[in-house]
Design a protein around this motif. Structure first.
Motif, PDB file in Angstrom:
ATOM      1  N   ILE A  28       0.824  -1.214   0.000  1.00  0.00           N
ATOM      2  CA  ILE A  28       0.000   0.000   0.000  1.00  0.00           C
ATOM      3  C   ILE A  28       0.856   1.261   0.000  1.00  0.00           C
ATOM      4  O   ILE A  28       0.451   2.291  -0.527  1.00  0.00           O
ATOM      5  N   MET A  29       2.050   1.179   0.578  1.00  0.00           N
ATOM      6  CA  MET A  29       2.911   2.361   0.665  1.00  0.00           C
ATOM      7  C   MET A  29       3.217   2.971  -0.691  1.00  0.00           C
ATOM      8  O   MET A  29       3.280   4.191  -0.820  1.00  0.00           O
ATOM      9  N   PHE A  30       3.416   2.135  -1.707  1.00  0.00           N
ATOM     10  CA  PHE A  30       3.837   2.656  -3.009  1.00  0.00           C
ATOM     11  C   PHE A  30       2.781   3.532  -3.674  1.00  0.00           C
ATOM     12  O   PHE A  30       3.093   4.656  -4.075  1.00  0.00           O
ATOM     13  N   PRO A  31       1.523   3.093  -3.810  1.00  0.00           N
ATOM     14  CA  PRO A  31       0.542   4.019  -4.404  1.00  0.00           C
ATOM     15  C   PRO A  31       0.270   5.228  -3.525  1.00  0.00           C
ATOM     16  O   PRO A  31       0.032   6.329  -4.032  1.00  0.00           O
ATOM     17  N   GLN A  32       0.323   5.039  -2.202  1.00  0.00           N
ATOM     18  CA  GLN A  32       0.120   6.184  -1.315  1.00  0.00           C
ATOM     19  C   GLN A  32       1.228   7.214  -1.507  1.00  0.00           C
ATOM     20  O   GLN A  32       0.968   8.413  -1.585  1.00  0.00           O
ATOM     21  N   ALA A  33       2.459   6.753  -1.605  1.00  0.00           N
ATOM     22  CA  ALA A  33       3.584   7.667  -1.787  1.00  0.00           C
ATOM     23  C   ALA A  33       3.505   8.361  -3.143  1.00  0.00           C
ATOM     24  O   ALA A  33       3.749   9.568  -3.248  1.00  0.00           O
ATOM     25  N   TYR A  34       3.164   7.605  -4.189  1.00  0.00           N
ATOM     26  CA  TYR A  34       3.069   8.186  -5.528  1.00  0.00           C
ATOM     27  C   TYR A  34       1.974   9.251  -5.578  1.00  0.00           C
ATOM     28  O   TYR A  34       2.198  10.361  -6.065  1.00  0.00           O
ATOM     29  N   LEU A  35       0.786   8.906  -5.088  1.00  0.00           N
ATOM     30  CA  LEU A  35      -0.315   9.869  -5.110  1.00  0.00           C
ATOM     31  C   LEU A  35      -0.019  11.061  -4.198  1.00  0.00           C
ATOM     32  O   LEU A  35      -0.330  12.204  -4.536  1.00  0.00           O
ATOM     33  N   GLY A  36       0.574  10.798  -3.043  1.00  0.00           N
ATOM     34  CA  GLY A  36       0.927  11.885  -2.133  1.00  0.00           C
ATOM     35  C   GLY A  36       1.952  12.822  -2.751  1.00  0.00           C
ATOM     36  O   GLY A  36       1.863  14.038  -2.619  1.00  0.00           O
ATOM     37  N   VAL A  68      -5.906   6.959   3.443  1.00  0.00           N
ATOM     38  CA  VAL A  68      -7.025   6.157   3.940  1.00  0.00           C
ATOM     39  C   VAL A  68      -7.821   5.565   2.782  1.00  0.00           C
ATOM     40  O   VAL A  68      -8.186   4.382   2.805  1.00  0.00           O
ATOM     41  N   VAL A  69      -8.080   6.368   1.762  1.00  0.00           N
ATOM     42  CA  VAL A  69      -8.868   5.886   0.619  1.00  0.00           C
ATOM     43  C   VAL A  69      -8.121   4.777  -0.126  1.00  0.00           C
ATOM     44  O   VAL A  69      -8.720   3.760  -0.489  1.00  0.00           O
ATOM     45  N   TYR A  74      -7.987  -0.808  -1.635  1.00  0.00           N
ATOM     46  CA  TYR A  74      -7.151  -2.003  -1.802  1.00  0.00           C
ATOM     47  C   TYR A  74      -7.701  -3.166  -0.979  1.00  0.00           C
ATOM     48  O   TYR A  74      -7.921  -4.262  -1.498  1.00  0.00           O
ATOM     49  N   THR A  75      -7.941  -2.927   0.289  1.00  0.00           N
ATOM     50  CA  THR A  75      -8.377  -4.007   1.178  1.00  0.00           C
ATOM     51  C   THR A  75      -9.767  -4.509   0.808  1.00  0.00           C
ATOM     52  O   THR A  75      -9.981  -5.716   0.660  1.00  0.00           O
TER      53      THR A  75
END
Length: 112
Positions: A28-36, A68-69, A74-75
């Motif tokens: 999950i970290m990778f899409p969160q980091a990219y979008l962030g 959070v989204v 994902y989950t």
């Protein structure tokens, strides 16, 4: 008379769930980091110098909402899919089912 319910399947233990959570966290970290990063770059380029602290707090709240989204989608989508598990749970041999042993819907997975 024994009135306790015993499901036709077993529950996963703490360590298997913890390992699955860690694997999912890394995924999950990778899409969160990219979008962030994408959102942050766009936000910082539009920042004014009038009140940078409140703008930074606003950006932080948006970044947390994105995190959070991403985790929720994902989950819930993975647990309601044909896999019935996130990638971490698949790796640990865990399936998510309802009390009848059936696959969850997206809304049931979201409410969990």
């Amino acid at each position: 008379m024994n009135t306790s319910y015993t499901p036709p399947f077993g529950y996963s233990g703490f360590w298997k769930r913890g390992a699955a959570f860690f694997v999912d966290l890394v995924i999950i970290m990778f899409p969160q980091a990219y979008l962030g990063d994408a959102f942050g770059s766009a936000f910082v380029s539009r920042m004014t110098t009038a009140d940078p602290l409140s703008e930074l707090i606003g950006y932080s709240l948006w970044a947390q909402l994105i995190a959070v989204v991403v985790a929720w989608v994902y989950t819930a989508s993975m647990e309601s899919s044909l896999y019935q598990a996130t990638f971490g749970k698949l790796l640990m041999g865990i399936r998510v089912v309802n009390l009848s042993g059936e696959r969850l819907s997206f809304s049931q997975s979201s409410l969990r």
